[in-house]
Write a protein that holds these residues in place. Sequence first.
Motif, short mmCIF file in Angstrom:
data_model
loop_
_atom_site.label_atom_id
_atom_site.label_comp_id
_atom_site.label_asym_id
_atom_site.label_seq_id
_atom_site.Cartn_x
_atom_site.Cartn_y
_atom_site.Cartn_z
N ALA A 17 0.84 -1.31 -0.01
CA ALA A 17 -0.16 0.16 -0.21
C ALA A 17 0.69 1.16 -0.14
O ALA A 17 2.01 1.16 0.76
CB ALA A 17 -0.89 -0.01 1.43
N HIS A 18 0.44 2.13 -0.97
CA HIS A 18 1.38 3.35 -0.84
C HIS A 18 0.54 4.59 -1.14
O HIS A 18 -0.67 4.55 -1.45
CB HIS A 18 2.27 3.44 -2.19
CG HIS A 18 1.46 3.12 -3.58
ND1 HIS A 18 1.12 4.09 -4.45
CD2 HIS A 18 1.07 2.17 -4.09
CE1 HIS A 18 0.80 3.56 -5.27
NE2 HIS A 18 0.58 2.20 -5.26
N GLU A 19 1.35 5.94 -0.73
CA GLU A 19 0.65 7.12 -0.83
C GLU A 19 1.66 8.17 -0.89
O GLU A 19 2.59 8.08 -0.31
CB GLU A 19 -0.41 7.38 0.33
CG GLU A 19 -1.07 8.70 0.61
CD GLU A 19 -1.72 8.91 1.58
OE1 GLU A 19 -2.41 9.82 1.92
OE2 GLU A 19 -1.77 8.02 2.51
N ASP A 20 1.44 8.72 -2.07
CA ASP A 20 2.45 9.92 -2.19
C ASP A 20 3.71 9.44 -2.73
O ASP A 20 4.66 10.04 -2.27
CB ASP A 20 2.54 10.84 -1.13
CG ASP A 20 1.19 11.73 -1.12
OD1 ASP A 20 0.37 12.02 -2.04
OD2 ASP A 20 1.01 12.32 -0.07
N ARG A 21 3.94 8.25 -3.39
CA ARG A 21 4.91 7.53 -3.68
C ARG A 21 5.81 7.00 -2.24
O ARG A 21 6.96 6.78 -2.62
CB ARG A 21 5.83 8.43 -4.77
CG ARG A 21 5.22 8.70 -6.03
CD ARG A 21 6.05 9.31 -7.11
NE ARG A 21 5.58 9.58 -8.27
CZ ARG A 21 6.06 9.65 -9.30
NH1 ARG A 21 7.63 9.55 -9.47
NH2 ARG A 21 5.51 10.01 -10.50
N HIS A 22 5.29 6.77 -1.45
CA HIS A 22 5.62 6.35 -0.23
C HIS A 22 5.10 5.03 0.23
O HIS A 22 3.86 4.91 0.33
CB HIS A 22 6.00 7.26 0.75
CG HIS A 22 6.89 8.37 0.72
ND1 HIS A 22 6.96 9.31 -0.25
CD2 HIS A 22 8.18 8.52 1.19
CE1 HIS A 22 8.04 9.86 -0.23
NE2 HIS A 22 8.67 9.55 0.63
N VAL A 23 5.77 4.06 0.77
CA VAL A 23 5.14 3.04 1.28
C VAL A 23 4.63 3.24 2.43
O VAL A 23 5.16 3.53 3.55
CB VAL A 23 6.36 1.75 1.39
CG1 VAL A 23 5.66 0.64 2.03
CG2 VAL A 23 7.07 1.52 0.31
N VAL A 24 3.28 2.73 2.57
CA VAL A 24 2.51 2.93 4.13
C VAL A 24 2.13 1.62 4.79
O VAL A 24 2.18 1.36 5.81
CB VAL A 24 1.01 3.81 3.72
CG1 VAL A 24 1.51 5.15 3.36
CG2 VAL A 24 0.26 3.07 2.88
N TYR A 25 2.24 0.55 3.87
CA TYR A 25 2.09 -1.10 4.35
C TYR A 25 2.72 -1.71 3.52
O TYR A 25 2.57 -1.73 2.25
CB TYR A 25 0.75 -1.25 4.59
CG TYR A 25 0.29 -2.53 5.11
CD1 TYR A 25 0.57 -3.03 6.45
CD2 TYR A 25 -0.09 -3.79 4.08
CE1 TYR A 25 0.29 -4.36 6.61
CE2 TYR A 25 -0.29 -4.95 4.43
CZ TYR A 25 0.01 -5.21 5.67
OH TYR A 25 -0.10 -6.68 6.07
N LEU A 26 3.17 -2.95 4.13
CA LEU A 26 4.03 -4.05 3.09
C LEU A 26 3.69 -5.41 3.93
O LEU A 26 4.17 -5.50 5.12
CB LEU A 26 5.14 -3.54 2.95
CG LEU A 26 6.22 -4.72 2.00
CD1 LEU A 26 6.20 -4.27 0.73
CD2 LEU A 26 7.68 -4.62 2.76
N ASN A 27 3.10 -6.24 3.33
CA ASN A 27 2.78 -7.48 4.21
C ASN A 27 3.78 -8.35 3.97
O ASN A 27 4.62 -8.13 3.03
CB ASN A 27 1.28 -7.97 3.87
CG ASN A 27 1.56 -8.79 2.64
OD1 ASN A 27 2.28 -8.46 1.67
ND2 ASN A 27 0.45 -9.60 2.22
N PRO A 28 4.13 -9.49 4.84
CA PRO A 28 5.33 -10.18 4.93
C PRO A 28 5.41 -11.01 3.62
O PRO A 28 6.53 -11.15 3.14
CB PRO A 28 4.98 -11.36 5.94
CG PRO A 28 4.01 -10.58 6.94
CD PRO A 28 3.19 -9.81 6.24
N ALA A 29 4.17 -11.29 3.06
CA ALA A 29 4.41 -11.95 1.69
C ALA A 29 4.88 -11.02 0.44
O ALA A 29 5.99 -11.51 -0.39
CB ALA A 29 2.89 -12.46 1.05
N ALA A 30 4.74 -9.87 0.44
CA ALA A 30 5.13 -8.88 -0.39
C ALA A 30 6.78 -8.54 -0.10
O ALA A 30 7.63 -8.57 -0.85
CB ALA A 30 4.63 -7.64 -0.19
N ALA A 31 7.15 -8.58 1.27
CA ALA A 31 8.44 -8.33 1.68
C ALA A 31 9.27 -9.64 1.35
O ALA A 31 10.17 -9.47 0.67
CB ALA A 31 8.72 -8.24 3.11
N ARG A 32 8.74 -10.87 1.41
CA ARG A 32 9.44 -11.99 0.65
C ARG A 32 9.67 -11.93 -0.75
O ARG A 32 10.80 -12.25 -1.17
CB ARG A 32 8.90 -13.33 1.29
CG ARG A 32 9.33 -14.51 0.77
CD ARG A 32 8.61 -15.62 1.45
NE ARG A 32 7.31 -15.60 0.97
CZ ARG A 32 6.63 -15.81 0.00
NH1 ARG A 32 7.21 -16.77 -1.02
NH2 ARG A 32 5.44 -15.91 -0.26
#
Length: 296
Positions: A17-32
């Motif tokens: 999830a992102h806003e103004d080109r910055h990350v606001v949320y990243l779940n463990p699956a995305a990080a992996r």
Amino acid sequence: MKALAEAWEEALEGLVAHEDRHVVYLNPAAARLLGVAREKVMGRPLLLALRDHRLEALALHGGERLLEVRDRLLRVKALPGRLYLLDESEAQRRLRTLEEAAETLAHELRTPLAGMGPLLEALTPRTPQEKEVLALLRAEVARLSRLAEGLSPVRPGPRRPVVLLELWGRLERLLGERLKGKEVEVHLPHTLATDPEALFQILLNLLDNALKYGRDPIRLLSRQEGPRLGLEVRDRGGALPDYEALFLPGRRGVAEGRGQGLGLYLVRRLARALGGEAYARREGEENVFGVSLPLD
């Protein structure tokens, strides 16, 4: 909201999830899948987490693509403020294995099918009923031969002008009894320069699919779209949850049904071999299954 947050923390699908080109949320699956540490990219620029300009472009402008990222094949879908990532590497590996198995099966089928043709030709029918049965057997052997060739890597044959309405005549003769009692509308006014056998197989599989799972009226039509020609089979069946997945081998639009779920998979392979693409969608009250092919 707590349950939803917990679900995304445990999900197999990645979410950024992102806003103004910055990350606001990243779940463990995305990080992996992206190969990053969550604590190091939260609140940081989006590109720092994605580390791929293709992913960033999708995230900012929307769309869906299949991309190779960090030695993985990812299905990436972007909606406003959200980027979804699904690892399809294993699915693609299985698909390659299935294609190899299909090639083996096609090879094993060719020899007995080649022998059945001459055996049928040697038979001499003595009654009108025997003549009709023999004609049906010949048609089925010819159909099985085409299906066996369809399982092999697709190599289009010579192209020539094909009057589409003439293909309908062949379809009508081959499907015979299955068309009786069905309301089928045919509108094929075009001529297309292509491989006639590949095109016939496409239409046969599309029509076979509608006869199995669709509802009357079934419409077979062609329409020009600029430099391309659309060939479609439409029916009044119920809406389906996922049309794109039906082009995967072994998938059918209903839980129960006849066949192995290879018809639409073969349609897509043949369409791409002819320089086109296959598609399926819901349009009004109809399910639409078709191919788009180059006119030239």
